[in-house]
Write a protein that holds these residues in place. Sequence first.
Motif, PDB file in Angstrom:
ATOM      1  N   LYS A  73     -24.591   7.556  12.143  1.00  0.00           N
ATOM      2  CA  LYS A  73     -24.166   6.618  13.179  1.00  0.00           C
ATOM      3  C   LYS A  73     -23.453   7.338  14.310  1.00  0.00           C
ATOM      4  CE  LYS A  73     -25.809   3.349  10.677  1.00  0.00           C
ATOM      5  NZ  LYS A  73     -27.095   2.719  11.057  1.00  0.00           N
ATOM      6  N   ALA A  74     -23.090   8.616  14.093  1.00  0.00           N
ATOM      7  CA  ALA A  74     -22.491   9.412  15.167  1.00  0.00           C
ATOM      8  C   ALA A  74     -23.524   9.626  16.272  1.00  0.00           C
ATOM      9  CB  ALA A  74     -22.003  10.752  14.628  1.00  0.00           C
ATOM     10  N   LEU A  75     -23.051   9.754  17.505  1.00  0.00           N
ATOM     11  CA  LEU A  75     -23.937   9.804  18.663  1.00  0.00           C
ATOM     12  C   LEU A  75     -23.701  11.057  19.504  1.00  0.00           C
ATOM     13  CD1 LEU A  75     -23.465   6.086  19.821  1.00  0.00           C
ATOM     14  CD2 LEU A  75     -25.402   7.003  18.520  1.00  0.00           C
ATOM     15  N   GLY A  89     -17.945  10.593  17.319  1.00  0.00           N
ATOM     16  CA  GLY A  89     -17.976  10.509  15.869  1.00  0.00           C
ATOM     17  C   GLY A  89     -17.855   9.061  15.427  1.00  0.00           C
ATOM     18  N   VAL A  90     -18.791   8.590  14.614  1.00  0.00           N
ATOM     19  CA  VAL A  90     -18.782   7.205  14.138  1.00  0.00           C
ATOM     20  C   VAL A  90     -19.041   7.200  12.634  1.00  0.00           C
ATOM     21  CG1 VAL A  90     -19.814   4.914  14.327  1.00  0.00           C
ATOM     22  CG2 VAL A  90     -19.680   6.383  16.352  1.00  0.00           C
ATOM     23  N   LEU A  91     -18.162   6.530  11.903  1.00  0.00           N
ATOM     24  CA  LEU A  91     -18.333   6.339  10.468  1.00  0.00           C
ATOM     25  C   LEU A  91     -18.626   4.867  10.187  1.00  0.00           C
ATOM     26  CD1 LEU A  91     -15.306   8.456   9.207  1.00  0.00           C
ATOM     27  CD2 LEU A  91     -17.723   9.113   9.135  1.00  0.00           C
ATOM     28  N   LYS A  92     -19.603   4.619   9.370  1.00  0.00           N
ATOM     29  CA  LYS A  92     -19.944   3.239   9.032  1.00  0.00           C
ATOM     30  C   LYS A  92     -19.048   2.744   7.899  1.00  0.00           C
ATOM     31  CE  LYS A  92     -23.807   0.267   7.638  1.00  0.00           C
ATOM     32  NZ  LYS A  92     -25.242   0.205   7.293  1.00  0.00           N
ATOM     33  N   ALA A  93     -18.601   1.514   8.008  1.00  0.00           N
ATOM     34  CA  ALA A  93     -17.771   0.902   6.964  1.00  0.00           C
ATOM     35  C   ALA A  93     -18.158  -0.555   6.810  1.00  0.00           C
ATOM     36  CB  ALA A  93     -16.293   1.032   7.320  1.00  0.00           C
ATOM     37  N   GLY A 108     -14.224   7.981  15.783  1.00  0.00           N
ATOM     38  CA  GLY A 108     -13.385   9.165  15.659  1.00  0.00           C
ATOM     39  C   GLY A 108     -13.394   9.992  16.933  1.00  0.00           C
ATOM     40  N   PRO A 109     -13.624  11.300  16.821  1.00  0.00           N
ATOM     41  CA  PRO A 109     -13.605  12.161  18.008  1.00  0.00           C
ATOM     42  C   PRO A 109     -14.606  11.700  19.054  1.00  0.00           C
ATOM     43  CG  PRO A 109     -13.614  13.480  16.017  1.00  0.00           C
ATOM     44  CD  PRO A 109     -13.855  12.076  15.588  1.00  0.00           C
ATOM     45  N   PHE A 110     -14.161  11.661  20.295  1.00  0.00           N
ATOM     46  CA  PHE A 110     -14.978  11.203  21.422  1.00  0.00           C
ATOM     47  C   PHE A 110     -14.722  12.202  22.536  1.00  0.00           C
ATOM     48  CE2 PHE A 110     -15.305   7.486  24.702  1.00  0.00           C
ATOM     49  CZ  PHE A 110     -16.531   7.970  25.136  1.00  0.00           C
ATOM     50  N   MET A 111     -15.746  12.990  22.886  1.00  0.00           N
ATOM     51  CA  MET A 111     -15.509  14.108  23.809  1.00  0.00           C
ATOM     52  C   MET A 111     -16.731  14.343  24.670  1.00  0.00           C
ATOM     53  SD  MET A 111     -15.601  16.986  20.805  1.00  0.00           S
ATOM     54  CE  MET A 111     -17.013  17.103  19.696  1.00  0.00           C
ATOM     55  N   PHE A 368      -6.544  -5.441   7.712  1.00  0.00           N
ATOM     56  CA  PHE A 368      -6.212  -4.185   7.046  1.00  0.00           C
ATOM     57  C   PHE A 368      -6.852  -3.073   7.865  1.00  0.00           C
ATOM     58  CE2 PHE A 368      -6.830  -0.667   4.228  1.00  0.00           C
ATOM     59  CZ  PHE A 368      -5.799  -0.706   3.296  1.00  0.00           C
ATOM     60  N   ILE A 369      -6.022  -2.234   8.459  1.00  0.00           N
ATOM     61  CA  ILE A 369      -6.530  -1.192   9.356  1.00  0.00           C
ATOM     62  C   ILE A 369      -5.597   0.006   9.299  1.00  0.00           C
ATOM     63  CG2 ILE A 369      -5.292  -2.056  11.389  1.00  0.00           C
ATOM     64  CD1 ILE A 369      -7.769  -1.314  13.064  1.00  0.00           C
ATOM     65  N   GLY A 370      -6.123   1.170   9.630  1.00  0.00           N
ATOM     66  CA  GLY A 370      -5.353   2.405   9.556  1.00  0.00           C
ATOM     67  C   GLY A 370      -5.509   3.053   8.196  1.00  0.00           C
ATOM     68  N   GLY A 371      -4.969   4.242   8.042  1.00  0.00           N
ATOM     69  CA  GLY A 371      -5.112   4.959   6.785  1.00  0.00           C
ATOM     70  C   GLY A 371      -6.568   5.249   6.501  1.00  0.00           C
ATOM     71  N   LEU A 372      -7.067   4.762   5.372  1.00  0.00           N
ATOM     72  CA  LEU A 372      -8.456   4.994   5.002  1.00  0.00           C
ATOM     73  C   LEU A 372      -9.428   4.259   5.913  1.00  0.00           C
ATOM     74  CD1 LEU A 372      -7.959   4.722   1.160  1.00  0.00           C
ATOM     75  CD2 LEU A 372      -8.635   6.794   2.390  1.00  0.00           C
ATOM     76  N   MET A 373      -8.961   3.232   6.623  1.00  0.00           N
ATOM     77  CA  MET A 373      -9.809   2.525   7.589  1.00  0.00           C
ATOM     78  C   MET A 373      -9.450   2.989   8.996  1.00  0.00           C
ATOM     79  SD  MET A 373     -11.644   1.133   5.473  1.00  0.00           S
ATOM     80  CE  MET A 373     -12.756   0.272   6.568  1.00  0.00           C
ATOM     81  N   GLY A 374      -9.607   4.263   9.210  1.00  0.00           N
ATOM     82  CA  GLY A 374      -9.389   4.930  10.486  1.00  0.00           C
ATOM     83  C   GLY A 374     -10.033   6.296  10.378  1.00  0.00           C
ATOM     84  N   ASP A 375      -9.574   7.262  11.173  1.00  0.00           N
ATOM     85  CA  ASP A 375     -10.129   8.612  11.018  1.00  0.00           C
ATOM     86  C   ASP A 375      -9.050   9.683  10.920  1.00  0.00           C
ATOM     87  OD1 ASP A 375      -9.336   8.757  13.774  1.00  0.00           O
ATOM     88  OD2 ASP A 375     -10.848  10.319  14.086  1.00  0.00           O
TER      89      ASP A 375
END
Length: 388
Positions: A73-75, A89-93, A108-111, A368-375
């Motif tokens: 899913k990352a582009l 960087g994209v992680l599917k959840a 995640g990382p966007f550059m 529920f966000i952050g921690g494991l539901m983040g990067d």
Amino acid sequence: MNPVSAKASPGKVVGPSALESHGSVRPLAAEDLEHVAALFLMKFRHRRRQRDRAIAQTADYMRKLYLDGDKSKALVQINPQGRLGGFMGVLKARYELNRTALNAAIIGPFMTDSSIDHGWAGPQLLRALHQSEFDLYLTDSANRTSLAFARPMKYQLLPVHCLEWTCVFRPGAMAVATVRRKWPGLPRLALDPFAGAFDALARRRFDPPAQHSSSQRIHREPIDVAQFAERLPVLMADYSLRPSWKDGELPRLLALAAEKRADGPLHFGGIDDETGKMLGCYAFYGEAGGIANLLQIQASGSHWGATLDALIAAARDLGCVGITGQTQSRFMPQLFGYKNVFFHYAGGTMVRSRVAEVTEAVRSGDIFIGGLMGDRWTRLSSDDFGRV
């Protein structure tokens, strides 16, 4: 979500035909990894002269993170000359909202490569992402440039989650740990005596605080990764908008999180009442002499204070000189009750969705966000590839 270089005006609406004439966007492929890794090291580790070892290690980790398992899913953005212009960087959840399944994208990382990009790569990447199949998009690591991009795109900012809290145990040793992280080659004997002398003078000021819960019926104990993976989904069940981990996904995610090296090994703990009922759990990175880093904390009902007490006590027992972590609205009142706790902006936490019920849940803080539901749990957030 950290766009490092993007020159297009955040508020300007760019038409599809204009974007497409300046390049194209496609999923990340294996042949892109070395170029993406080199760009990452330059933008996020400020290495103008990357070593082959660092590029290889970063590329290998990105392969595991973005290309193992399902289709990536990352582009990447490819400019008209066929060169890599940018990366997201994209992680599917999976999430669920009142038992309705939702596909989520964790950004995640966007550059972008400022040497060849003229302000088109960032908008193209975002447009491609927002046209995908996801029901919600989230990040917990947006920098200020990302915040400017997100404003006209109807991202909701969660201000409390944007902060990081730090509890200081030994101020002198903590300052030394911070300096040594930045300059790992410094000899230990050059700084430790001064830190020890300062901490001896400041000991009374930084004594362990009174605990929120002095009940003898609450028991703190270390747990293993399997026990943590059992506890966390149960304890987060009172969120309407929450992750939906299936078929061993959470243990796999925790195994990946355990590979992070910058802050020491990953430790797990929990608290129970006298009947054995679980009241809370936590996971943090830490080692003696270092600054512990919270990965995840969760509690049921009114037991946030006791769970926070247990987390801080566990970090002290390990020999850590302090602890830091992302804030959450549910334990902010308990954090305010501690002395020697400081707050600062660490990274924007934002959510975007076209689903009205999701938007309302985010607005009310019922997510529920952050921690494991983040990067922030990934090695890309902290590790120094090629040196660690």
